[in-house]
Scaffold this active site. Structure first.
Site, PDB file in Angstrom:
ATOM      1  CE  LYS A 210     -14.375 -25.025 -10.448  1.00  0.00           C
ATOM      2  NZ  LYS A 210     -15.553 -25.875 -10.263  1.00  0.00           N
ATOM      3  CD  GLU A 216     -19.135 -10.783  -5.237  1.00  0.00           C
ATOM      4  OE1 GLU A 216     -18.527 -11.297  -6.198  1.00  0.00           O
ATOM      5  OE2 GLU A 216     -20.376 -10.866  -5.090  1.00  0.00           O
ATOM      6  N   GLY A 271     -17.476 -25.435  -6.179  1.00  0.00           N
ATOM      7  CA  GLY A 271     -17.100 -24.481  -5.128  1.00  0.00           C
ATOM      8  C   GLY A 271     -17.557 -24.912  -3.744  1.00  0.00           C
ATOM      9  NE  ARG A 272     -23.731 -26.505  -4.623  1.00  0.00           N
ATOM     10  CZ  ARG A 272     -23.703 -26.092  -5.885  1.00  0.00           C
ATOM     11  NH1 ARG A 272     -22.975 -25.030  -6.212  1.00  0.00           N
ATOM     12  NH2 ARG A 272     -24.371 -26.714  -6.832  1.00  0.00           N
ATOM     13  CD  GLU A 357     -24.190 -21.856  -4.903  1.00  0.00           C
ATOM     14  OE1 GLU A 357     -24.122 -20.770  -5.488  1.00  0.00           O
ATOM     15  OE2 GLU A 357     -23.255 -22.290  -4.195  1.00  0.00           O
ATOM     16  CG  HIS A 388     -32.498 -18.727  25.899  1.00  0.00           C
ATOM     17  ND1 HIS A 388     -33.083 -18.623  27.140  1.00  0.00           N
ATOM     18  CD2 HIS A 388     -31.702 -19.823  25.939  1.00  0.00           C
ATOM     19  CE1 HIS A 388     -32.630 -19.601  27.918  1.00  0.00           C
ATOM     20  NE2 HIS A 388     -31.795 -20.349  27.201  1.00  0.00           N
ATOM     21  CE  LYS A 508     -21.713 -15.018  -9.958  1.00  0.00           C
ATOM     22  NZ  LYS A 508     -20.815 -16.053 -10.437  1.00  0.00           N
TER      23      LYS A 508
HETATM   24  C1  G6Q Z   1     -20.275 -22.794  -5.259  1.00  0.00           C
HETATM   25  C2  G6Q Z   1     -20.482 -21.685  -6.153  1.00  0.00           C
HETATM   26  C3  G6Q Z   1     -20.005 -20.342  -5.642  1.00  0.00           C
HETATM   27  C4  G6Q Z   1     -18.521 -20.075  -5.818  1.00  0.00           C
HETATM   28  C5  G6Q Z   1     -18.245 -18.598  -5.611  1.00  0.00           C
HETATM   29  C6  G6Q Z   1     -16.789 -18.261  -5.723  1.00  0.00           C
HETATM   30  O1  G6Q Z   1     -20.539 -23.945  -5.494  1.00  0.00           O
HETATM   31  O2  G6Q Z   1     -19.970 -21.995  -7.389  1.00  0.00           O
HETATM   32  O3  G6Q Z   1     -20.338 -20.124  -4.290  1.00  0.00           O
HETATM   33  O4  G6Q Z   1     -17.780 -20.862  -4.926  1.00  0.00           O
HETATM   34  O5  G6Q Z   1     -18.991 -17.857  -6.547  1.00  0.00           O
HETATM   35  O6  G6Q Z   1     -16.278 -18.602  -6.972  1.00  0.00           O
HETATM   36  P1  G6Q Z   1     -14.751 -18.579  -7.244  1.00  0.00           P
HETATM   37  O7  G6Q Z   1     -14.081 -19.574  -6.371  1.00  0.00           O
HETATM   38  O8  G6Q Z   1     -14.584 -18.903  -8.698  1.00  0.00           O
HETATM   39  O9  G6Q Z   1     -14.271 -17.193  -6.922  1.00  0.00           O
END
Ligand code: G6Q
Length: 543
Positions: A210, A216, A271-272, A357, A388, A508
């Site tokens: 996003k 990462e 994001g989620r 989250e 199990h 972070k």
């Molecule tokens: C979700 C969070 C988080 C996000 C990641 C990736 O709700 O905001 O999990 O999706 O940190 O972020 P980017 O899509 O910006 O790389």
């Protein structure tokens, strides 16, 4: 946006629930079933092809009445309307929360900041469809003219967990001559293993971020770029082997991806909550645009149900309220998600982010302590495997662990007796948890006295059984939306911001500083606590 002014502990339904809970805590599910021969029908609903049996919960009709009152007092309806109409309900980030717009039909209109967002959503969906069809048909060629055989999604968190889960869940519908891989971890092993058997000239990277600044993802994307260039030797290859999914065109261009090959989304998609936006491009390439649209229709059907069904017949509202019930009135710390469907193997991991989250917050929208426990820990594994390993603790441990069993009437892989055996286990587990086995019953089966306590199952352990016909793209959409809105319901009761995630920031920032300290040629001056400083020195001396 209107906010409940009454603190949680002062809401009349909350107080009534506290008194009511003391009675229910003393009552066994055996008793509740004995008292009401119609309990199995009374506490079951079917909507949008999802059947929910919630009779094996420690509730009575009064519990449900009080919980729905609590939802009303907490203004669940008004808050839901605020979400669906694009109000900025993500208070701390001053953003609308409109994942529901991602699956709104073309005929709807949802206005954010004076603009209808639905046409934009469909424009991106159309662009995704055209692109997916080109990759699936082999029309989209790599730099050397070969067709694409491998699709690698690079993303993390919300830009990874949804795509991975959906790919696994809908593998049955996927185009099998395409290989899909998902790289998320900054641990180089993730990338190295994902590409070790792939040919660069047949590999397409989807860089899903996003913000397009996530450490990462950017680290992995640059490594992917180097890997591609090392094999293909020419900058112009990037245009054929990289596309971006982002809201940040500037950073996408800076990375070297043609913004023509960028699929956009918007700041009102968290994001989620983004797997049905362009972040779902890998899903669409795997299952095709028609199936992707069927999935969106499933999401939308559950959205409509949540928005309109009376609370007592509302699947997400009930699921959310039951979680509040156990979290705050039974001190339950966790919820187990137990899908009896191998394709849903990543569903618990996906739900972990969605739920934890979103609702792992300790202050209300106005910054006061919530005054109650919020988001429980979600965890789980597919059945029957979990039986199990950890089910022992659910059956006979000292903790109360509400369980969601998820099953299907039909299977995508009918093989002999497998599906009947699988489903029998769903029903058996829920039955054993609820009713257990008394000391008398254990004795009657001839167990020696000293073993009796070990073989007693107390029972009275609650569960929901969620059933659907078959795992289709549409059903998956419904299931995800069911949990999305259950999470929203919980957040409204606790009066928290379910859509921010400030809790991921501190680590972070500290990591950025420590990266410099681990990599610097000079011995760095460290101003951490003594433990962290020593660990840094140790790593520097050993690396
Ligand atoms: C979700 C969070 C988080 C996000 C990641 C990736 O709700 O905001 O999990 O999706 O940190 O972020 P980017 O899509 O910006 O790389």
């Amino acid at each position: 946006m209107s906010e409940p002014t009454i603190p949680l502990a002062n809401r009349p339904a909350w107080k009534a629930l506290q008194t009511h809970a003391t009675q229910i805590r003393a009552t066994h599910l055996r008793q509740l079933f004995a008292d009401d021969p119609h309990r199995g029908e009374r506490f079951a609903i079917q909507a949008e092809g999802i059947f929910l049996d919630y009779s094996k919960n420690r509730i009575t009709a009064e519990t449900i009445a009080l919980l729905t009152h609590l939802a009303e007092e907490s203004r669940l309806r008004e808050r839901t309307e605020s979400m669906f109409t694009g109000q900025k309900i993500n208070i701390t980030e001053n953003r609308a929360v409109l994942h529901v717009a991602l699956r709104a039909p073309k005929t709807e209109s949802i206005i954010v900041d004076g603009e209808d967002v639905v046409p934009e959503v469909h424009k991106v969906l159309d662009k995704m469809s055209t692109f997916s069809d080109r990759v699936r048909s082999g029309e989209w060629k790599g730099h050397t003219g070969k067709r694409i055989r491998n699709v690698v999604n690079i993303g993390i968190g919300g830009s990874d967990l949804g795509p991975v889960m959906a790919y696994e869940a809908l593998k049955h519908y996927s185009q099998r001559d395409l290989t899909f891989r998902f790289v998320s971890n900054v641990d180089g092993t993730d990338f190295a293993e994902a590409v070790q058997d792939l040919k660069a000239d047949e590999t397409l990277f989807l860089v899903a971020s996003k913000t397009f600044t996530t450490l990462e993802t950017m680290t992995n994307a640059h490594t992917a770029r180097d890997w591609t260039l090392a094999a293909l030797g020419d900058e112009s290859a990037i245009a054929k082997h990289f596309v971006a999914i982002s809201t940040n065109a500037k950073e996408v261009a800076r990375f070297g991806i043609d913004t023509e090959n960028m699929f956009g989304f918007w700041d009102w998609v968290g994001g989620r909550y983004s797997m049905d936006s362009a972040i779902g491009l890998s899903t669409m390439i795997a299952i095709g645009p028609v199936n992707f649209h069927a999935m969106l229709a499933g999401f939308h059907a559950m959205d409509r149900h949540f928005r309109t069904a009376p609370l007592a017949e509302n699947l997400p509202a009930l699921l959310g309220l039951l979680t509040v019930w156990y979290t705050d009135f039974f001190d339950a710390q966790t919820v187990a998600i137990l899908p009896y469907e191998q394709y849903l193997k990543r569903f618990p991991a996906y739900l972990q982010q969605l739920t934890m989250e979103s609702n792992g917050k300790h202050v209300t929208l106005t910054g006061e302590h919530v005054g109650a426990d919020t988001g429980p820990i979600y965890w789980g594994e597919p059945g029957t495997n979990g039986q199990h390993s950890f089910y022992q603790l659910i059956h006979q441990g000292t903790r109360l662990i509400p369980c969601d069993f998820i099953g299907f009437f039909k299977t995508l892989n009918p093989l002999g007796r497998h599906h009947d055996i699988l489903t029998a286990n769903v029903f058996a587990q829920a039955e054993a948890l609820a009713f257990g086995k008394t000391a008398e019953e254990v004795k009657a089966s001839g167990t020696p006295d000293e073993l009796v306590p070990h073989k007693v199952f107390e029972g009275n352990r609650p569960s929901n059984t969620i059933l659907a016909d078959l795992l289709t793209p549409e059903t998956l959409g419904k299931l995800i939306a069911l949990y999305e809105h259950a999470v929203f319901t919980q957040g409204v009761i606790w009066n928290i911001d379910s859509f921010d995630q400030w809790g991921v920031e501190l680590g972070k920032v500290l990591a950025q500083k420590i990266i410099g300290e681990l990599e610097s040629a000079e011995e760095p001056a460290l101003d951490h606590d003594v433990s962290t400083s020593r660990l840094i020195r140790l790593y520097r001396s050993k690396k």
